[in-house]
Design a protein around this motif. Sequence first.
Motif, PDB file in Angstrom:
ATOM      1  N   PHE A  76       0.838  -1.202   0.000  1.00  0.00           N
ATOM      2  CA  PHE A  76       0.000   0.000   0.000  1.00  0.00           C
ATOM      3  C   PHE A  76       0.873   1.252   0.000  1.00  0.00           C
ATOM      4  O   PHE A  76       0.596   2.219  -0.726  1.00  0.00           O
ATOM      5  N   ALA A  77       1.934   1.234   0.808  1.00  0.00           N
ATOM      6  CA  ALA A  77       2.860   2.368   0.832  1.00  0.00           C
ATOM      7  C   ALA A  77       3.489   2.572  -0.545  1.00  0.00           C
ATOM      8  O   ALA A  77       3.629   3.705  -1.017  1.00  0.00           O
ATOM      9  N   MET A  80       1.001   4.252  -2.847  1.00  0.00           N
ATOM     10  CA  MET A  80       0.841   5.673  -2.545  1.00  0.00           C
ATOM     11  C   MET A  80       2.028   6.491  -3.039  1.00  0.00           C
ATOM     12  O   MET A  80       1.862   7.541  -3.661  1.00  0.00           O
ATOM     13  N   ILE A  81       3.246   5.998  -2.792  1.00  0.00           N
ATOM     14  CA  ILE A  81       4.419   6.795  -3.175  1.00  0.00           C
ATOM     15  C   ILE A  81       4.617   6.790  -4.684  1.00  0.00           C
ATOM     16  O   ILE A  81       5.048   7.789  -5.275  1.00  0.00           O
ATOM     17  N   THR A  83       2.187   6.629  -6.913  1.00  0.00           N
ATOM     18  CA  THR A  83       1.181   7.568  -7.407  1.00  0.00           C
ATOM     19  C   THR A  83       1.653   9.000  -7.218  1.00  0.00           C
ATOM     20  O   THR A  83       1.519   9.853  -8.103  1.00  0.00           O
ATOM     21  N   ASN A  84       2.236   9.263  -6.057  1.00  0.00           N
ATOM     22  CA  ASN A  84       2.767  10.584  -5.746  1.00  0.00           C
ATOM     23  C   ASN A  84       3.891  10.962  -6.708  1.00  0.00           C
ATOM     24  O   ASN A  84       3.915  12.073  -7.249  1.00  0.00           O
ATOM     25  N   THR A 154      -4.394  15.587  -4.529  1.00  0.00           N
ATOM     26  CA  THR A 154      -3.966  14.186  -4.655  1.00  0.00           C
ATOM     27  C   THR A 154      -2.553  13.986  -4.125  1.00  0.00           C
ATOM     28  O   THR A 154      -2.267  12.986  -3.452  1.00  0.00           O
ATOM     29  N   THR A 158      -2.078  11.450  -1.017  1.00  0.00           N
ATOM     30  CA  THR A 158      -1.252  10.247  -1.198  1.00  0.00           C
ATOM     31  C   THR A 158      -0.027  10.285  -0.290  1.00  0.00           C
ATOM     32  O   THR A 158       0.345   9.264   0.298  1.00  0.00           O
ATOM     33  N   ALA A 161      -1.310   9.677   3.285  1.00  0.00           N
ATOM     34  CA  ALA A 161      -1.611   8.252   3.490  1.00  0.00           C
ATOM     35  C   ALA A 161      -0.323   7.441   3.572  1.00  0.00           C
ATOM     36  O   ALA A 161      -0.221   6.490   4.359  1.00  0.00           O
ATOM     37  N   TYR A 162       0.659   7.823   2.771  1.00  0.00           N
ATOM     38  CA  TYR A 162       1.963   7.144   2.792  1.00  0.00           C
ATOM     39  C   TYR A 162       2.612   7.283   4.168  1.00  0.00           C
ATOM     40  O   TYR A 162       3.073   6.300   4.757  1.00  0.00           O
ATOM     41  N   GLU A 180       9.741  -1.135  -0.631  1.00  0.00           N
ATOM     42  CA  GLU A 180       8.713  -0.622  -1.550  1.00  0.00           C
ATOM     43  C   GLU A 180       9.171  -0.751  -3.004  1.00  0.00           C
ATOM     44  O   GLU A 180       8.406  -1.214  -3.869  1.00  0.00           O
TER      45      GLU A 180
END
Length: 304
Positions: A76-77, A80-81, A83-84, A154, A158, A161-162, A180
């Motif tokens: 999940f991390a 998020m990263i 996407t970021n 966003t 993100t 959340a990360y 990751e």
Amino acid sequence: MQDSTKGIFLMIGACTIWGLSPIYYKLLVNVPPLELLAHRTFWSLVVFAGLLVVQGRLGKLRDALGTGRAVLITGFAALMISTNWFLFIFSVQIGQVRETSLGYYIFPLVAVLLGVVVLRERLAALQWVAVGLAALAVTTLTVGLGSAPWIALTLAVTFGAYGLVKKRLAVGAVVSVTAEVVLLGPLALLWLLWLQGQGTGVFGVDVRTSGLLVLSGLLTAFPMILFSAAAKKVNMATLGLLQYLNPTLQFFCAVVLFGEPLTPFHITTFGLIWIALALYSGAGLAQDRARRKSVMTSSAEPPA
């Protein structure tokens, strides 16, 4: 030089690299953002894994990926990263560094709000005012431009959340980031190999572009290493304040170097965000002083 002073310089170094990184990505506007993300992921894996090998800590990856739960959290991390990272690269290429700056300014306030919702944390009155001002800032920009600043929001969500999910990992920052990119690396490599096989990949076309793509791994890893070292030497309040250097330098790149326009709505929005951050930081510093005073008082009390 005291450890705290060293930590401040290390943090300034990390934030300066992050803040000026749009200049680097502007040099690669000829590379599609997804391909550039794949290169950043793959070369980051090479650098981070190499660093752990040199340090003799490669076995620490078992702590980050040793159980199904750990893999899910790390996965999940990683989502998020990545996407970021992608959105940051995309924003630079389409001339929206102004929005990336806004996103990273908003991030601390979004992180606080996530802490309230997910972790049931409590905020001081000034922190609630800061969150309210941030909401007003985003609303102002949305109404003024006719659409929400989705890139900034966003990026903030993100990254928030990360950071939230990283609190659930027992391993250090460098090991967790390596884990990751270990999960993301095979996907990135397969995509790059497919592009090269189709004859559309940019790697190897010219020395300059290929060299810059390889550099993306070091540009990702080096500030993270500086940040990890700084976090061990300075308190969280100081760390939080120094992090604002990153979006400030991005703002400088956007407005001064790239000539991105600032409408009255942008000026109002950034003004509200800066006031919100001043209130939030002031409340954080007050809490930090109160904690340290409490610790000093308790340690000075004679044993019963």
